[in-house]
Design an enzyme around this catalytic site. Structure first.
Site, mmCIF file in Angstrom:
data_model
loop_
_atom_site.group_PDB
_atom_site.id
_atom_site.type_symbol
_atom_site.label_atom_id
_atom_site.label_comp_id
_atom_site.label_asym_id
_atom_site.label_seq_id
_atom_site.Cartn_x
_atom_site.Cartn_y
_atom_site.Cartn_z
ATOM 1 C CE1 TYR A 107 -62.611 -9.949 32.195
ATOM 2 C CE2 TYR A 107 -62.779 -9.234 34.475
ATOM 3 C CZ TYR A 107 -62.888 -10.230 33.516
ATOM 4 O OH TYR A 107 -63.272 -11.484 33.876
ATOM 5 C CE1 TYR A 146 -63.617 -9.949 38.711
ATOM 6 C CE2 TYR A 146 -62.006 -11.127 37.389
ATOM 7 C CZ TYR A 146 -63.320 -10.777 37.652
ATOM 8 O OH TYR A 146 -64.340 -11.273 36.885
ATOM 9 N NE ARG A 156 -66.037 -15.122 39.624
ATOM 10 C CZ ARG A 156 -66.247 -15.470 38.346
ATOM 11 N NH1 ARG A 156 -66.563 -14.562 37.443
ATOM 12 N NH2 ARG A 156 -66.161 -16.727 37.973
ATOM 13 C CG HIS A 159 -63.063 -16.317 35.427
ATOM 14 N ND1 HIS A 159 -62.735 -15.549 36.522
ATOM 15 C CD2 HIS A 159 -63.871 -15.538 34.655
ATOM 16 C CE1 HIS A 159 -63.307 -14.358 36.418
ATOM 17 N NE2 HIS A 159 -63.996 -14.322 35.298
ATOM 18 C CG HIS A 161 -65.659 -14.342 30.724
ATOM 19 N ND1 HIS A 161 -66.838 -14.330 31.433
ATOM 20 C CD2 HIS A 161 -64.735 -13.726 31.503
ATOM 21 C CE1 HIS A 161 -66.644 -13.721 32.593
ATOM 22 N NE2 HIS A 161 -65.378 -13.351 32.666
#
Length: 236
Positions: A107, A146, A156, A159, A161
């Site tokens: 991120y 990740y 995870r 995906h 958000h």
């Protein structure tokens, strides 16, 4: 300035929603009330909403795959998400904010401790406005998996958000979109916090036939359902 909508918001089925505190995901204990919720009649505080959102939250970056001079690294995808109410009617003008990690699982955020590389040509956030059919479209790259720190080896799955501003405060939706046939889906604590299998499956985007999309991108279709029956104009 606020406006009030006259429509019904009924009780939610608990098994269609994530559990407030999920074993194996320590942060949920800090984000969920420790005492039972107090129920009260819905009033203007819940059934009103901010006016002029498209002016105050202007669209930003509908294309995350080409932030710099070059295209971001990763599988190019086109996300087609439609915002509807609980009757299936489109909610035009809804503000949809999107964020996700890059193809390496990183991120763009100072709190991300993952040692995966950043991508200088990728900026992982956008703000979109739903059109007349409730549709928003985003060109981006498929996010990577990740590891979750201090979780005993939990990773995870890929995906995206979403944060959706519906017509009233109570229709605000924050959710995640998952991808078909990802092996990590089966073990993800967040996805599987939803106990109802049908509700859980609605969190997984559908891969559209490749002939329907751009020649160089896979197309994923998804539906974002905000609270409220008869919250939008009926379909013809």
């Amino acid at each position: 300035m606020k406006y009030v909508m006259d429509y019904a918001i009924g009780p939610r089925a608990a098994d269609t929603q994530p559990r407030g505190v999920e074993a194996g995901y320590a942060h949920t204990a800090n984000r969920w009330p420790s005492q039972p919720l107090a129920r009260r009649p819905l009033g203007a505080s819940e059934l009103s909403g901010p006016a002029g959102l498209t002016r105050r939250l202007a669209p930003l970056r509908g294309d995350l795959a080409g932030y710099g001079a070059k295209r971001a690294i990763g599988q190019l995808i086109q996300v087609r998400a439609r915002v509807v109410d609980e009757d299936g009617a489109p909610v035009p003008g809804a503000i949809v904010e999107v964020w996700h990690c890059n193809a390496a699982g990183k991120y763009i955020h100072p709190s991300d401790s993952n040692d995966a590389p950043a991508d200088p040509n990728f900026y992982g956030a956008a703000r979109l406005v739903a059109g007349d059919s409730g549709l928003v479209e985003l060109r981006t790259v498929k996010p990577g998996a990740y590891p979750v720190p201090d979780s005993g080896g939990w990773w995870r799955p890929p995906h995206i958000h979403f944060s959706v501003w519906g017509r009233v405060w109570l229709s605000r939706l924050v959710t995640q979109m998952f991808f078909q046939d990802e092996p990590l889906n089966e073990h993800d604590a967040i996805l599987n916090a939803i106990r109802d299998p049908d509700a859980r499956s609605r969190c997984i985007a559908r891969l559209a036939p490749t002939a329907r999309g751009p020649a160089n991108a896979l197309v994923y279709e998804y539906q974002l359902v905000v609270r409220g029956r008869k919250a939008a104009a009926s379909l013809p």
